[in-house]
Design a protein around this motif. Structure first.
Motif, PDB file in Angstrom:
ATOM      1  N   ASN A  33      23.241  63.761  37.265  1.00 23.69           N
ATOM      2  CA  ASN A  33      24.689  62.796  37.512  1.00 23.69           C
ATOM      3  C   ASN A  33      24.211  61.211  37.411  1.00 23.69           C
ATOM      4  O   ASN A  33      23.920  61.191  38.445  1.00 23.69           O
ATOM      5  N   GLY A  34      23.977  60.773  36.130  1.00 28.41           N
ATOM      6  CA  GLY A  34      23.711  59.361  36.272  1.00 28.41           C
ATOM      7  C   GLY A  34      24.729  58.870  35.960  1.00 28.41           C
ATOM      8  O   GLY A  34      26.466  59.286  35.828  1.00 28.41           O
ATOM      9  N   ILE A  35      25.007  57.355  36.838  1.00 26.27           N
ATOM     10  CA  ILE A  35      26.062  56.663  36.470  1.00 26.27           C
ATOM     11  C   ILE A  35      26.386  56.991  34.465  1.00 26.27           C
ATOM     12  O   ILE A  35      28.205  55.795  34.613  1.00 26.27           O
ATOM     13  N   ASN A  36      25.712  56.988  33.792  1.00 24.61           N
ATOM     14  CA  ASN A  36      26.099  56.806  32.346  1.00 24.61           C
ATOM     15  C   ASN A  36      26.295  58.319  31.861  1.00 24.61           C
ATOM     16  O   ASN A  36      26.011  58.386  30.394  1.00 24.61           O
ATOM     17  N   GLY A  37      25.834  59.381  32.522  1.00 24.14           N
ATOM     18  CA  GLY A  37      26.275  60.153  32.165  1.00 24.14           C
ATOM     19  C   GLY A  37      25.004  60.899  32.637  1.00 24.14           C
ATOM     20  O   GLY A  37      23.983  60.590  33.354  1.00 24.14           O
ATOM     21  N   ALA A  38      24.480  62.013  31.677  1.00 24.31           N
ATOM     22  CA  ALA A  38      23.829  63.220  32.181  1.00 24.31           C
ATOM     23  C   ALA A  38      22.059  62.811  31.950  1.00 24.31           C
ATOM     24  O   ALA A  38      22.143  61.609  31.084  1.00 24.31           O
ATOM     25  N   VAL A  39      21.263  62.759  33.200  1.00 26.07           N
ATOM     26  CA  VAL A  39      19.884  62.413  33.410  1.00 26.07           C
ATOM     27  C   VAL A  39      18.923  63.525  33.336  1.00 26.07           C
ATOM     28  O   VAL A  39      19.518  64.122  34.080  1.00 26.07           O
ATOM     29  N   ASP A  40      17.322  63.604  33.717  1.00 25.62           N
ATOM     30  CA  ASP A  40      16.951  64.663  34.120  1.00 25.62           C
ATOM     31  C   ASP A  40      17.282  64.067  35.787  1.00 25.62           C
ATOM     32  O   ASP A  40      16.781  63.419  36.215  1.00 25.62           O
ATOM     33  N   ALA A  41      17.262  65.739  36.272  1.00 21.72           N
ATOM     34  CA  ALA A  41      17.312  66.016  37.862  1.00 21.72           C
ATOM     35  C   ALA A  41      15.858  65.743  38.771  1.00 21.72           C
ATOM     36  O   ALA A  41      14.739  66.991  38.257  1.00 21.72           O
ATOM     37  N   VAL A  42      15.424  65.093  39.412  1.00 23.78           N
ATOM     38  CA  VAL A  42      13.991  65.890  40.124  1.00 23.78           C
ATOM     39  C   VAL A  42      14.446  65.916  41.357  1.00 23.78           C
ATOM     40  O   VAL A  42      14.836  64.966  42.349  1.00 23.78           O
ATOM     41  N   VAL A  43      13.508  67.330  41.793  1.00 25.66           N
ATOM     42  CA  VAL A  43      13.872  67.615  43.034  1.00 25.66           C
ATOM     43  C   VAL A  43      12.441  66.756  43.983  1.00 25.66           C
ATOM     44  O   VAL A  43      11.665  65.881  43.376  1.00 25.66           O
ATOM     45  N   GLY A  44      13.692  66.365  45.102  1.00 19.84           N
ATOM     46  CA  GLY A  44      12.642  65.182  46.618  1.00 19.84           C
ATOM     47  C   GLY A  44      12.105  65.561  46.651  1.00 19.84           C
ATOM     48  O   GLY A  44      11.944  66.560  47.360  1.00 19.84           O
ATOM     49  N   THR A  45      11.908  64.805  48.142  1.00 16.41           N
ATOM     50  CA  THR A  45      10.637  65.071  49.244  1.00 16.41           C
ATOM     51  C   THR A  45      11.158  66.159  49.638  1.00 16.41           C
ATOM     52  O   THR A  45      10.504  67.197  50.635  1.00 16.41           O
ATOM     53  N   SER A  46      12.373  66.426  50.258  1.00 15.98           N
ATOM     54  CA  SER A  46      13.463  67.921  50.575  1.00 15.98           C
ATOM     55  C   SER A  46      13.042  68.826  49.994  1.00 15.98           C
ATOM     56  O   SER A  46      13.939  70.023  50.915  1.00 15.98           O
ATOM     57  N   GLY A  47      13.291  69.063  48.991  1.00 14.30           N
ATOM     58  CA  GLY A  47      12.639  70.484  48.148  1.00 14.30           C
ATOM     59  C   GLY A  47      13.693  70.343  47.696  1.00 14.30           C
ATOM     60  O   GLY A  47      14.961  71.028  47.412  1.00 14.30           O
ATOM     61  N   ALA A  48      15.205  69.059  47.975  1.00 13.63           N
ATOM     62  CA  ALA A  48      16.700  69.474  47.155  1.00 13.63           C
ATOM     63  C   ALA A  48      17.527  70.466  48.400  1.00 13.63           C
ATOM     64  O   ALA A  48      18.668  70.820  48.176  1.00 13.63           O
ATOM     65  N   ASP A  49      17.072  70.988  49.640  1.00 12.17           N
ATOM     66  CA  ASP A  49      16.855  71.940  50.865  1.00 12.17           C
ATOM     67  C   ASP A  49      17.132  71.722  52.116  1.00 12.17           C
ATOM     68  O   ASP A  49      15.768  70.807  52.035  1.00 12.17           O
ATOM     69  N   SER A  50      17.917  71.945  53.050  1.00 15.39           N
ATOM     70  CA  SER A  50      17.660  70.849  54.316  1.00 15.39           C
ATOM     71  C   SER A  50      18.394  72.006  55.299  1.00 15.39           C
ATOM     72  O   SER A  50      19.537  72.614  54.647  1.00 15.39           O
ATOM     73  N   GLU A  51      17.895  72.143  56.340  1.00 17.36           N
ATOM     74  CA  GLU A  51      18.180  72.970  57.294  1.00 17.36           C
ATOM     75  C   GLU A  51      18.398  72.746  58.544  1.00 17.36           C
ATOM     76  O   GLU A  51      17.790  71.508  59.074  1.00 17.36           O
ATOM     77  N   ALA A  52      19.207  72.713  59.646  1.00 21.40           N
ATOM     78  CA  ALA A  52      19.672  72.401  61.192  1.00 21.40           C
ATOM     79  C   ALA A  52      20.065  73.291  61.739  1.00 21.40           C
ATOM     80  O   ALA A  52      20.895  74.083  61.311  1.00 21.40           O
ATOM     81  N   ASP A  53      19.149  73.450  63.039  1.00 26.33           N
ATOM     82  CA  ASP A  53      19.503  75.377  64.037  1.00 26.33           C
ATOM     83  C   ASP A  53      20.638  74.294  65.338  1.00 26.33           C
ATOM     84  O   ASP A  53      20.255  72.603  65.866  1.00 26.33           O
ATOM     85  N   THR A  54      21.363  74.848  65.788  1.00 29.11           N
ATOM     86  CA  THR A  54      21.883  74.490  67.181  1.00 29.11           C
ATOM     87  C   THR A  54      21.816  75.954  68.270  1.00 29.11           C
ATOM     88  O   THR A  54      21.908  76.965  67.507  1.00 29.11           O
ATOM     89  N   SER A  55      21.691  75.227  69.563  1.00 28.82           N
ATOM     90  CA  SER A  55      21.494  76.708  70.170  1.00 28.82           C
ATOM     91  C   SER A  55      22.938  76.557  71.156  1.00 28.82           C
ATOM     92  O   SER A  55      23.056  75.889  71.733  1.00 28.82           O
ATOM     93  N   TYR A  56      23.632  78.214  70.780  1.00 28.84           N
ATOM     94  CA  TYR A  56      24.562  77.552  72.108  1.00 28.84           C
ATOM     95  C   TYR A  56      24.094  78.265  73.658  1.00 28.84           C
ATOM     96  O   TYR A  56      22.838  79.975  73.265  1.00 28.84           O
ATOM     97  N   LEU A  57      23.920  77.849  74.609  1.00 30.32           N
ATOM     98  CA  LEU A  57      23.326  78.130  75.506  1.00 30.32           C
ATOM     99  C   LEU A  57      24.030  79.112  76.677  1.00 30.32           C
ATOM    100  O   LEU A  57      25.238  78.048  76.681  1.00 30.32           O
ATOM    101  N   VAL A  58      24.268  80.007  77.072  1.00 28.18           N
ATOM    102  CA  VAL A  58      25.163  80.541  77.632  1.00 28.18           C
ATOM    103  C   VAL A  58      24.812  80.039  79.521  1.00 28.18           C
ATOM    104  O   VAL A  58      23.634  80.038  79.603  1.00 28.18           O
ATOM    105  N   THR A  59      25.526  79.126  79.863  1.00 25.14           N
ATOM    106  CA  THR A  59      25.790  78.703  81.006  1.00 25.14           C
ATOM    107  C   THR A  59      27.329  79.018  82.065  1.00 25.14           C
ATOM    108  O   THR A  59      28.116  78.533  82.572  1.00 25.14           O
ATOM    109  N   GLY A  60      26.809  80.096  82.541  1.00 21.66           N
ATOM    110  CA  GLY A  60      28.110  81.079  82.852  1.00 21.66           C
ATOM    111  C   GLY A  60      28.271  80.194  84.584  1.00 21.66           C
ATOM    112  O   GLY A  60      26.920  80.077  84.838  1.00 21.66           O
TER     113      GLY A  60
END
Lengths: 165, 333
Positions: free
Chosen positions: B197-224
């Motif tokens: 998606n270019g500002i003036n229409g379609a352009v080539d898209a190139v995958v960047g250093t992230s691999g166009a994919d990112s993830e993150a984790d969260t830990s649920y900690l049982v603190t009874g």
């Protein structure tokens, strides 16, 4: 009669402007033909399995990619061209790569405003009311001042690298 | 003897507002930008000064596909059996063009002690300003309302899980949010011709250093946290003996112990005055400090209305608080 003369006069001027560079018989405009290319480095493997780099034209770039601008001036006249100076801007959205400017036989100057040019170690900018040495990433123009004349059929070039922001 | 057990009064959102610093930001030149350049040359031939311009060279900026997912709180305190516990993430388009992203959650992650159970709707956009999952948040439906983010744009996403009843204190369960570019992901440098998606229409898209994919984790900690209370009594009769006869006084001592890694917030001790006895005014104490019987600024009070009872606000209790001792006395009617 008068109308016909006018038309004749215009035709002569037009024809003269067309043939002047090609004829190159008298000094003036058109002696230097200037060509600019933008390229990128491509790693290729030769027949011996050795990696080498070559410059290939580029039309599409992504942020972070380094491109190389080269401007070549060629003297097509039969008389020398003197005091040749090539001025090539660092385009918007690009950042000049430090120490990347080359130009055999030239003194290289830089500018941050397109008006004041100086060698890298002498170019300053004002910051908080005081001058400081300009950083390479602030350069917006590169100028090559050739120290010797361009002989007939002679040429010179200037080149720098820039990174797309 | 009586015993109380308060389970899992955990401050699940104590860290929920601790926004992580997010240094990720998009690269500068917008996709579709056309960059022109021309050289100017000055020279002289004899005494004539001349100028010349070069041809125009042009490069067009392609779209780079990059995304960053950041957990806003590395861990969320929970208790066994909790439902709809939200882990908060920030999904940022670190590319240089408008891009649509697909969101996927996964709670079956190796390296933890339990698997959180995704709630019926497990991904929400944090649409309102209320921390955690709330009525104003918008459920995410893959392929239906995938977030469309401009370069540098971001969206706050909640991943929602239930906590199994069988977990025990200090157990950790990991949940994960993944975002990938709908245009395409893969090895950095992979090109999708004309798909950007270019500002003036379609352009080539190139995958960047992230691999166009990112993830993150969260830990649920049982603190009874559990509170147990041991109550003991001492009887003194009016004759100097220990017989529980009418008129004899009973001194009660209740020791509240804290166990577990959590924090019992707003813990309150309440004990009814036994039938056939009468509270002895001015005998209520917390850790030997005398508390007035009235409802006032101190932590304790006595209420005569049925059922008559004493009440002591203990505040927040952790194991660091140590045992809390409440004493009071009654007389046998």
């Amino acid at each position: 009669m008068i109308k016909g003369l006018k038309i004749f006069g215009l035709a002569v001027i037009f024809a003269g402007s067309m043939i002047a560079p090609a004829a190159a018989q008298k000094p003036g405009q058109g002696c230097l033909v200037v060509k600019t290319v933008v390229e990128t480095e491509q790693v290729v493997v030769n027949d011996k399995g050795e990696k080498t780099t070559k410059l290939v034209p580029v039309a599409k770039v992504v942020p972070g990619v380094q491109v190389i601008y080269t401007t070549t001036a060629s003297n097509i006249c039969k008389v020398p061209s003197d005091k040749v100076s090539i001025n090539l801007p660092v385009p918007e959205h690009m950042t000049y790569v430090a120490d990347s400017a080359v130009g055999p036989g030239s003194d290289i100057e830089f500018s941050v405003d397109g008006k004041t040019f100086a060698a890298a170690d002498q170019l300053t900018v004002m910051e908080n009311g005081a001058p400081r040495k300009a950083r390479a990433d602030e350069y917006r123009h590169v100028r090559w001042n050739f120290k010797t004349s361009f002989a007939p059929e002679g040429q010179g070039f200037g080149r720098f690298r820039a990174v797309l922001n | 003897m009586q015993a109380w057990r308060i389970l899992g009064v955990a401050s699940a959102f104590a860290l929920a507002l601790g926004l992580g610093s997010n240094k990720a930001h998009a690269l500068g030149a917008p996709a579709g930008t056309v960059i022109n350049n021309t050289a100017e040359v000055s020279y002289s031939v004899g005494t004539v000064n001349a100028t010349a311009s070069s041809n125009l060279v042009t490069v067009t900026v392609a779209e780079i596909l990059d995304v960053t997912v950041t957990a806003q709180t590395p861990s969320v305190s929970v208790s066994a059996g909790d439902t709809q516990q939200a882990a908060r993430y920030r999904v940022t388009n670190t590319g240089n063009g408008s891009e649509t992203f697909r969101l996927v959650m996964n709670s079956t992650i190796a390296g933890d002690q339990f698997d959180p159970v995704p709630s019926a709707t497990s991904i929400y956009f944090d649409s309102d300003a209320t921390p955690g999952l709330s009525a104003g948040d918008t459920p995410y439906v893959v392929g239906s309302n995938d977030p469309v983010l401009n370069a540098d744009g971001f969206v706050i996403v909640l991943v929602v899980n239930d906590i199994p009843a069988a977990v025990v204190d200090t157990n950790i369960g990991i949940t994960r949010l993944t975002a990938d570019a709908r245009t395409g992901a893969g090895a950095p440098g992979t090109t999708f011709a004309g798909a950007g998606n270019g500002i003036n229409g379609a352009v080539d898209a190139v995958v960047g250093t992230s691999g166009a994919d990112s993830e993150a984790d969260t830990s649920y900690l049982v603190t009874g946290v559990s509170l147990t209370a041991n109550k003991t009594q001492t009887v003194v009769d009016q004759f100097g003996g220990v017989q529980p006869v009418p008129g004899a006084r009973i001194d009660y001592s209740v020791v509240i112990n804290v166990a577990g890694s959590g924090n019992a917030t707003n813990a309150v001790f309440t004990d009814n005055i036994p039938a056939n006895t009468t509270y002895v005014p001015g005998t209520l104490r917390l850790n030997t400090a005398l508390l007035t019987d009235g409802v006032d600024t101190d932590a304790g009070d006595f209420t005569a209305t049925t059922p008559a009872h004493v009440r002591v606000a203990l505040g927040s209790l952790t194991t660091a608080s140590g045992p809390q001792t409440v004493t009071f006395a009654v007389t046998i009617n």
